[in-house]
Each structure stands twice: as structure tokens, then as C-alpha cells.
Design an enzyme around this catalytic site. Structure first.
Site, PDB file in Angstrom:
ATOM      1  CE  LYS A 122      11.759  17.843 -43.915  1.00 18.58           C
ATOM      2  NZ  LYS A 122      12.207  16.511 -43.468  1.00 18.58           N
ATOM      3  CB  SER A 139      12.452  24.355 -39.503  1.00 25.70           C
ATOM      4  OG  SER A 139      11.167  24.154 -38.940  1.00 25.70           O
TER       5      SER A 139
END
Length: 411
Positions: free
Chosen positions: A57, A311
């Protein structure tokens, strides 16, 4: 010439890569023989779980914030997130000298909450789902003039996330398939688009498989109908991808170039986390293990050289403890048995002896005369035992049955 794709161009991704490199690390690419055997082709793990702030992110957040005008920076930024986007925005804001306000759900994992505050953001807890903080952040932006930084539905955010795709191509030039977790779709849209456009210049095409949590999966329904659909989400351990509605721009990109979107259950994810811990020695959060869950469940086979994106790695230790237990149970390595015994001395010792002879280990026992299913001359025995998998469980059950008992697996 690259086929036209909605959203950022290859030039946008290349420029974003230069910006993002100021803060993001080049994360490792590990190979997995265990997963390769399941797929029938080489499998690599892109360890974005080891990225700064613990997830990818930071890429989209920094790319978006770094392009704000001086006037926008002076107004500050606001965002909403269950954790990873919050940390990415807070970190990027600190690096760029921008005031950040972050709305997070009340039940957010403590490590994510603490990290966001430590990066210098003001954190406001609101609601119990991701949707409630998103609404609160939008209202805050309208009331104060702060710039709203969306978690996925913005071209600059998508371009930042897509830098991961370019990095993957550098590390695995012969990649044929990439598996990407999907929440709102920022990572999948960015990675798929960057790889699609880059490889089109070489006359190549890549297969992209998206993975959603079964309890929060609007993409399969949306892709089937051709328009964005909202779903009622149910609780899932994969809170990082628990989104009810696809992003508008994300959906257009994913609809045009992502080949398939599959779903995985919480038990599937728990098993994947256990595989990553035992086989790859990697600590990954539930959402970050979704791509591996798709492999473990047999939904990715004969895919050629494959990269599964891990992720994120921001998992609360208490959640990890519960997930490991669930993963062991889902893999038939932690089993609860119920056995009705004659109410006479020596029966408990006899059961323990039989389980030991079958090379299983008793870890918990509850012995009661008050079970609802017990006859007046019986006692109910509930046991938790450690085994080595489905075949071993069957051997334990057979050993008990051979001795005249009727064991039942208690779900």
C-alpha cells in the site's frame, strides 16, 4: 503496440516507479517447490509482506501524495482503512511533511493501529466495517477541505500499485501467470495493467488470476453481470480485502484484462498461512495469503511460470494464534473427537492408551456425566488431538473402533 487499457498508461507506471523508489524497498522473490508441485510449474512468491509498512500500500499512497499541489498539501489528507492503506498514507504523509487524519474500524488489529499512530497520523476509530470509516473520511474531507486519499479507486493509486508489476517482471522475466489478491481492485488493476502493457511491447501476454475472500466477493458477480455490483459482506479473517463494491476505474481495468477471479474461504486462507509458515518460513496476514490459498485449493494448475503476490504481513499475534489453530484443523492435524464411554473406572486411561498406540497426541480432554447425548450409564468424552493429516485421522478412528468404541469427529 500495446492494446489500449483504461486508466494509467505504461508511461504513468514508469514515472510512478521513479517516485515510489524513493520510499519503497525492492522486496524479495522466493521460490516454492511445495507449491510448484501443486501447480505443475515453477511458483515464485513476491514477498511484499516484507515491504516498508508491511504491505504494498505504500506504493499507491506515496505516488498519490507526492503529486499533490502545495495548496493541497497545506490542507492535509484524510483516508480510511482497516490498516494497510492507513499505514501507507500515514508513512507517505510523514515523509512529505503533510498532516494526515486516518479513520479506522473500532476492531482494527492493534499492531496496525499502533503503527499508524507512530507514523504521525491522527487516528479516529469509527464503526465496525471498512465501509463506515470510508463514509466518515468522505464527510471529514467535505467538512475540512482535507484531500481524500482513496484506498484503490484513483489513477495515481493504481499507478503506484502497478509498480509492483514492473518489479515482478524484472525479477521473473519469463513469468506466465500472476495471482493477485483483490479487495477493491487497486493492486490487481495496477499489476495487471502494467504487465499487460509492458509485455504487449514484446508480443507476449500474461495470465492474471484475481482472488477474493468468499465472504466479500463482489467481483465474480460484477464480472458476470458486466456492471459493478455490491454484496453484503460476512465476517472474514481477510479483512484487508473485505470490500463490498469494486472500485469504478478498477473494475473497468480488471474487466478488460484480468482472466479470472476465484474465491477462497477462511479455512482455505488458514491452510495457506500454515503452508507459508511451515514451508516458506514467511509470516503473512490473511489477505496477503489469498493468492497461495488459490493454489492450495487447486484453482491454479498448469499455469506455467507463476508468481503469487503476498500482499501484506501485518497480522496481530493473537489473530495468528487463532488462524494457526484453524489452519491445523482445516488440514486435519488438529481434530476434536467425541466418544461415549461406559461409566466405569479405567475407560479414560484405555482411550488415551489407544490414541497413543496410533501415534496421536491428546492435548485437551473434557470428561462429563452431564452430556446431553449420554445415557444414564455413560459418560461423554470430548478430546482434542494432534495428528499428521487426514490419513492419520482415519487410522486413529479405526483403532478406536477396533476396540469397540464409536468415535465421532466434532466440528
Amino acid at each position: 503496440m500495446a492494446t489500449a487499457v483504461p486508466g494509467p498508461t505504461l508511461h504513468d507506471f514508469e514515472e510512478a516507479r521513479v517516485r515510489v523508489a524513493r520510499v519503497a524497498q525492492l522486496t524479495p522473490m522466493e521460490s516454492s517447490r511445495y507449491l510448484a508441485d501443486l501447480v505443475g510449474a515453477p511458483v515464485h512468491l513476491k514477498c511484499e509482506s516484507l515491504q516498508r509498512t508491511g504491505s504494498y500500500k505504500i506504493r499507491g499512497a506515496y505516488n498519490r501524495l507526492s503529486q499533490l499541489s502545495p495548496e493541497e498539501r497545506a490542507r492535509g489528507v484524510v483516508a480510511a482503512s482497516a490498516g494497510n492503506h492507513a499505514q501507507g498514507v500515514a508513512f507517505a504523509a510523514r515523509e512529505l511533511g503533510i498532516k494526515a487524519t486516518i479513520f479506522m474500524p473500532v476492531g482494527v488489529a492493534l499492531p496496525k493501529l499502533q503503527a499508524t499512530r507512530q507514523y504521525g497520523a491522527e487516528v479516529i476509530l469509527r464503526g465496525h466495517t471498512v465501509e463506515e470509516p470510508l463514509r466518515a473520511a468522505a464527510e471529514f474531507a467535505q467538512a475540512t477541505g482535507a484531500v481524500l486519499i482513496p484506498p484503490f479507486d484513483h489513477a495515481d493509486v493504481i499507478a503506484g500499485q502497478g509498480t509492483l508489476g514492473l518489479e515482478i517482471l524484472d525479477q521473473v522475466p519469463d513469468i506466465e501467470t500472476v495471482i493477485v489478491p483483490i479487495g477493491g481492485g487497486g493492486l490487481a488493476a495496477g499489476v495487471a495493467s502494467a504487465l499487460h502493457q509492458k509485455l504487449a511491447l514484446q508480443g507476449r501476454r500474461i495470465r492474471v488470476i484475481g482472488v477474493q475472500a468468499a465472504g466479500a466477493a463482489p467481483y465474480p458477480l460484477s464480472l458476470q453481470s458486466g456492471v459493478r455490483q455490491s454484496v453484503v459482506t460476512s465476517p472474514t479473517i481477510a479483512d484487508g480485502i473485505a470490500v463490498a463494491t469494486p472500485g469504478e476505474l478498477n473494475f473497468e481495468i480488471i474487466r478488460s484484462i484480468v482472466d479470472e477471479v476465484v474465491t477462497v474461504t477462511d479455512d482455505d486462507i488458514a491452510r495457506a498461512l500454515l503452508v507459508l509458515l511451515e514451508r516458506a518460513k514467511l509470516v503473512v496476514e490473511p489477505a496477503g495469503a489469498a493468492a497461495v490459498a488459490a493454489i492450495v485449493t487447486g484453482q491454479v494448475v498448469n499455469s506455467g511460470v507463476t508468481v503469487a503476490i503476498l500482499s501484506g504481513g501485518n497480522i496481530d499475534p493473537q489473530v495468528m494464534e487463532r488462524v494457526i489453530s484453524r489452519g491445523l484443523a482445516a488440514s486435519d492435524r488438529y481434530v476434536k473427537l467425541r466418544v461415549m464411554l461406559p461409566d466405569r473406572p479405567g475407560q479414560l486411561a484405555r482411550i488415551a492408551e489407544l490414541i497413543s498406540e496410533a501415534n496421536a497426541n491428546v492435548v485437551e480432554v473434557m470428561h462429563t456425566r452431564h452430556g446431553r447425548n449420554a445415557l444414564i450409564s455413560e459418560v461423554e468424552l470430548d478430546m482434542s488431538i494432534e495428528t499428521r493429516g487426514p490419513e492419520h485421522v482415519q487410522r486413529v478412528l479405526e483403532r478406536l473402533r477396533e476396540a469397540g468404541y464409536d468415535p465421532r469427529i466434532d466440528s
